[in-house]
Design an enzyme around this catalytic site. Structure first.
Site, PDB file in Angstrom:
ATOM      1  N   CYS A 114       0.729  -1.110  -0.081  1.00 18.62           N
ATOM      2  CA  CYS A 114       0.070  -0.124  -0.165  1.00 18.62           C
ATOM      3  C   CYS A 114       0.820   1.269  -0.086  1.00 18.62           C
ATOM      4  O   CYS A 114       0.124   2.218  -0.415  1.00 18.62           O
ATOM      5  CB  CYS A 114      -0.966  -0.012   1.463  1.00 18.62           C
ATOM      6  SG  CYS A 114      -2.035  -1.479   1.180  1.00 18.62           S
ATOM      7  N   HIS A 251      -3.261   7.462   1.974  1.00 18.85           N
ATOM      8  CA  HIS A 251      -3.690   6.192   1.463  1.00 18.85           C
ATOM      9  C   HIS A 251      -5.115   5.966   1.870  1.00 18.85           C
ATOM     10  O   HIS A 251      -5.458   6.050   3.064  1.00 18.85           O
ATOM     11  CB  HIS A 251      -2.787   4.820   1.901  1.00 18.85           C
ATOM     12  CG  HIS A 251      -3.322   3.717   1.906  1.00 18.85           C
ATOM     13  ND1 HIS A 251      -3.704   3.248   0.569  1.00 18.85           N
ATOM     14  CD2 HIS A 251      -3.285   2.559   2.586  1.00 18.85           C
ATOM     15  CE1 HIS A 251      -3.989   1.959   0.797  1.00 18.85           C
ATOM     16  NE2 HIS A 251      -3.773   1.527   1.754  1.00 18.85           N
ATOM     17  N   ASN A 281     -10.167  -0.210  -0.556  1.00 17.38           N
ATOM     18  CA  ASN A 281      -8.599   0.007  -0.521  1.00 17.38           C
ATOM     19  C   ASN A 281      -8.007  -0.467  -1.930  1.00 17.38           C
ATOM     20  O   ASN A 281      -8.104  -1.672  -2.015  1.00 17.38           O
ATOM     21  CB  ASN A 281      -8.317  -0.763   0.529  1.00 17.38           C
ATOM     22  CG  ASN A 281      -6.524  -0.472   0.745  1.00 17.38           C
ATOM     23  OD1 ASN A 281      -5.960  -0.191   0.108  1.00 17.38           O
ATOM     24  ND2 ASN A 281      -6.110  -1.096   2.146  1.00 17.38           N
TER      25      ASN A 281
END
Length: 324
Positions: A114, A251, A281
């Site tokens: 990520c 993020h 996500n």
């Protein structure tokens, strides 16, 4: 005078298939309310059958080039962040290079889960500063739907597919915080926490792609503290403080993590770019997706200070501060 890396174009692509939380209600012991309360996610996009990470990345790259008024011939290289490549090798970036019709320059992947786009952005900035390129495409692209365990309600409801891209161009600056472009970066990893977020497969272990495994509560505990610390560190390197921040572009993992980090930094939520509700996500794609969407809505103004930050498997985490 020094060289600065300035974003001159943004772009993104989301697969056509939109999956609402109700899709999971029909398949798992979960509910729309449960998902929204714990993550802030309402829907996400899944790639179509046969649609690969490079397919998404090529579309995002073309959009960024169009926004910049450039063509593939103007680009010297591609740095692409992903944890879900089309193949073990070659790099997804080389397939994007081919898809854009580039026959010169270089292309390679960065893998920091990520945090991948933050690492890729810092890496590309270093190359531009060193004179190894004049313009680079930096891309985050993922098809996390391919590594989900659809029986694990704690993880499979959180992730989606997508791609985002920026065009970075070298420009002359004076070396102070008034320059446009990337002003600083701060990167970290600690492999002792690798079991908190990982995929249980790989070339030299199972010979399979594997499926995502996560200890969500522990990741949450690390996330807010580490994201706050790295943001402050990057701001300090740039000679700036939290009071100078115009936009936090985090993020997009979980709304609770995002709001917790903003609160710890002393930033109101109206200074935070939020896309997690619509995309879930998307790992390394989430920051460039958020940048592109906010840019398309004309939310960023010349001179704005942006802080991008992310944490992912590894654990790996970091931040980049830039002036728009």
């Amino acid at each position: 005078m020094i060289r600065r890396s300035v974003i001159v174009g943004t772009g993104h692509y989301l697969p056509e298939r939109v999956v609402e939380n109700s899709w999971f209600e029909e398949r798992l012991d979960t509910s729309d309310e449960w998902i929204r309360t714990r993550s802030g996610i309402e829907r996400r996009h899944f790639a179509a059958e046969g649609q690969t990470t490079s397919d998404l990345a090529i579309r995002a790259a073309k959009a960024a080039l169009d926004k910049a008024g450039l063509t593939a011939d103007d680009i010297d290289g591609i740095v692409l962040a992903t944890s879900t490549p089309d193949f073990t090798f070659p790099a997804v970036a080389t397939m994007v290079q081919s898809g854009l019709g580039m026959t010169r320059g270089y292309a390679y992947d960065v893998q920091a889960v990520c945090a991948g786009f933050v690492f890729a952005l810092a890496n590309a900035d270093a190359m531009l500063r060193a004179g190894l390129a004049e313009r680079l495409l930096v891309i985050g692209a993922e098809t996390f739907s391919r590594i989900m365990d659809w029986t694990d309600r704690s993880t499979c409801v959180l992730f989606g597919d997508g791609a985002g891209a920026v065009v970075l161009e070298a420009r002359e600056g004076t070396g102070d915080s008034q320059d446009r472009g990337i002003l600083s970066s701060d990167l970290h990893s600690d492999g002792t926490y690798r079991d908190l977020l990982y995929v249980d497969g790989g070339v030299s272990t199972t010979g399979t792609a594997g499926q995502l495994r996560m200890q969500g509560n522990l990741v949450f505990r690390h996330a807010v503290d580490k994201l706050t610390r790295t943001a402050h560190a990057a701001l300090e390197k740039a000679g700036l403080g939290t009071e100078d921040v115009t936009w936090l572009v985090p993020h997009q993992a979980n709304k609770r993590i995002i709001s917790g980090t903003a609160q710890k930094m002393g930033l109101p939520m109206d200074k935070v770019v939020l896309t997690v509700a619509d995309h879930g996500n998307t790992s390394a794609a989430s920051i460039p997706l958020a940048l592109s969407i906010a840019d398309s809505e004309n939310r960023f103004k010349s001179g704005d200070i942006l802080v991008t930050e992310a944490i992912g498997g590894g654990l790996s985490w970091g931040s980049v501060v830039l002036r728009w």
